[in-house]
Each structure stands twice: as C-alpha cells, then as structure tokens.
Write a protein that holds these residues in place. Sequence first.
Motif, mmCIF file in Angstrom:
data_model
loop_
_atom_site.group_PDB
_atom_site.id
_atom_site.type_symbol
_atom_site.label_atom_id
_atom_site.label_comp_id
_atom_site.label_asym_id
_atom_site.label_seq_id
_atom_site.Cartn_x
_atom_site.Cartn_y
_atom_site.Cartn_z
ATOM 1 N N PRO A 198 -3.414 26.176 -20.579
ATOM 2 C CA PRO A 198 -4.769 25.699 -20.329
ATOM 3 C C PRO A 198 -4.867 24.239 -20.776
ATOM 4 C CG PRO A 198 -4.752 27.603 -21.825
ATOM 5 C CD PRO A 198 -3.353 27.157 -21.637
ATOM 6 N N LEU A 199 -5.362 23.392 -19.922
ATOM 7 C CA LEU A 199 -5.550 21.993 -20.265
ATOM 8 C C LEU A 199 -6.564 21.879 -21.394
ATOM 9 C CD1 LEU A 199 -5.236 18.927 -19.646
ATOM 10 C CD2 LEU A 199 -7.088 19.216 -17.999
ATOM 11 N N PHE A 200 -6.230 21.151 -22.430
ATOM 12 C CA PHE A 200 -7.121 20.880 -23.558
ATOM 13 C C PHE A 200 -7.286 19.375 -23.608
ATOM 14 C CE2 PHE A 200 -8.549 20.347 -27.874
ATOM 15 C CZ PHE A 200 -9.265 21.493 -28.153
ATOM 16 N N ALA A 201 -8.532 18.892 -23.594
ATOM 17 C CA ALA A 201 -8.744 17.458 -23.451
ATOM 18 C C ALA A 201 -10.027 17.002 -24.130
ATOM 19 C CB ALA A 201 -8.791 17.104 -21.962
ATOM 20 N N MET A 202 -10.223 15.672 -24.122
ATOM 21 C CA MET A 202 -11.450 15.068 -24.622
ATOM 22 C C MET A 202 -12.274 14.609 -23.424
ATOM 23 S SD MET A 202 -12.129 11.593 -26.858
ATOM 24 C CE MET A 202 -11.093 12.055 -28.214
ATOM 25 N N TYR A 203 -13.551 14.968 -23.425
ATOM 26 C CA TYR A 203 -14.463 14.643 -22.323
ATOM 27 C C TYR A 203 -15.644 13.838 -22.837
ATOM 28 C CZ TYR A 203 -11.888 18.221 -19.875
ATOM 29 O OH TYR A 203 -10.879 18.956 -19.305
ATOM 30 N N SER A 204 -16.181 12.992 -21.977
ATOM 31 C CA SER A 204 -17.378 12.229 -22.301
ATOM 32 C C SER A 204 -18.125 11.911 -21.015
ATOM 33 C CB SER A 204 -17.004 10.915 -23.006
ATOM 34 O OG SER A 204 -18.152 10.126 -23.227
ATOM 35 N N SER B 111 -17.167 19.048 -14.195
ATOM 36 C CA SER B 111 -15.826 18.663 -13.769
ATOM 37 C C SER B 111 -14.882 18.620 -14.961
ATOM 38 C CB SER B 111 -15.849 17.288 -13.105
ATOM 39 O OG SER B 111 -14.525 16.862 -12.855
ATOM 40 N N ALA B 112 -13.690 19.118 -14.769
ATOM 41 C CA ALA B 112 -12.663 19.054 -15.807
ATOM 42 C C ALA B 112 -11.659 17.949 -15.509
ATOM 43 C CB ALA B 112 -11.948 20.399 -15.913
ATOM 44 N N ASP B 113 -11.872 17.227 -14.420
ATOM 45 C CA ASP B 113 -10.934 16.171 -14.029
ATOM 46 C C ASP B 113 -11.074 14.902 -14.853
ATOM 47 O OD1 ASP B 113 -9.543 17.481 -12.043
ATOM 48 O OD2 ASP B 113 -10.923 16.855 -10.461
ATOM 49 N N GLY B 114 -12.263 14.519 -15.233
ATOM 50 C CA GLY B 114 -12.509 13.207 -15.821
ATOM 51 C C GLY B 114 -12.326 13.133 -17.316
ATOM 52 N N TYR B 115 -11.261 13.645 -17.831
ATOM 53 C CA TYR B 115 -11.058 13.612 -19.276
ATOM 54 C C TYR B 115 -10.569 12.237 -19.726
ATOM 55 C CZ TYR B 115 -6.359 14.916 -17.658
ATOM 56 O OH TYR B 115 -5.164 14.982 -16.995
ATOM 57 N N LEU B 116 -10.867 11.919 -20.985
ATOM 58 C CA LEU B 116 -10.454 10.643 -21.555
ATOM 59 C C LEU B 116 -8.986 10.674 -21.967
ATOM 60 C CD1 LEU B 116 -13.494 9.827 -23.882
ATOM 61 C CD2 LEU B 116 -13.165 9.265 -21.464
#
Length: 185
Positions: free
Chosen positions: A24-30, A121-126
């Motif tokens: 599972p992708l784990f990321a930072m979002y803003s 959206s889960a695409d635009g992660y930092l």
Amino acid sequence: PYLKSYNEKNGTNLVMVEPKTFYPLFAMYSDKWDSVDELPDGATIGLCNDATNQARGLHLLESQGLITLDDSVESPTMYDVKENPHNFKFIEAEMSVLPQSIKDVDAICLAAGHMVNAGLSADGYLCQSVDNDTYAVGFAVRAEDKDAQWVKDFMDAFTSQEQVDRINEKNTPTLSWKILFEGKE
C-alpha cells in the motif's frame, strides 16, 4: 511488522510467501503545498494515531530531512522527535478520518487507500515512504508449509498475467497499491 506482531501475540510461526503481492502506498499529502520544500516553519502535520502508522509517518518526515527521531526507540511516536528544526506541530487522528482534516492542516501522512476511500485523489502526494517493502502485503502460511507444492501452485496462479490483468482492471495501482510480481505491473 504486522505478521511479526501477530506471531508474537498468538504463539504462531506464520511466514510471508514470496513473492509479496503488493504494497500500500504510504505518502504525505497536502492541499496547500506542492512540494515538501514549501512546508513552512510551524506547519501542522497530521499523523495516524496508531503506533505502526504514526511511526511510518515520522520516518517519512525523517527520510525527507525534516525531523530527527530518537534512534533508540523502535516504534517512535510524535513524542520521540529529537530535533524539529522547522517547529512542526503534530496532531494525531484515526487513519480513516485523517483525510477529512487535510484542509485544517498543512500536510498529512497516511496510506493512499484512505485518501481514495475518502473520495480524494491519492496521486498528488508530496513524497512517499521508502519503507514500502517492509509493509508489503502478501500471503502467509505456516513456516512448515512455505515450500509445499500447493503453496507454489497457488502463487503461480495468483501471480499469473491473467490474475494481474484482473487486479489491474479493478484497481488503479498508482493510487493505492502496486503489484510486486517481478516483471508484471
């Protein structure tokens, strides 16, 4: 880590079968900033309130050079931040509701699937976590069965191109997970 914890709590000896199936992708979002470099001093960062995912979020911040953690702590919490040169403030929330707070904070750290589940959206992660292999998902069997023919047959069927195509038809790998089968995507 989940399998290790399960084995310790239940006195079992389950092992992950290779190949691992996906992570599972784990990321930072803003929704306020377009890059990690834009996070201002004093930014508020939302973290998951469960121990494993909070540690993942903190390690993600550390991997970006934003904080330093106490390396003597195996599963750090926000109270184990040793250096915080940007004076980030941390809040914690349940992972499934954390996406709802994205408008109230500067960034959040969590699994992409929860962004998708919240209709975001889960695409635009930092940035994304570098520890995905550690948290890969797969099939677990008793240690004595790991080389059994039925396990090999099952994995051959599950990792067949037909199955990969079926999974990709139902999911968008770049959004919440990525198949780890060698040579298949």
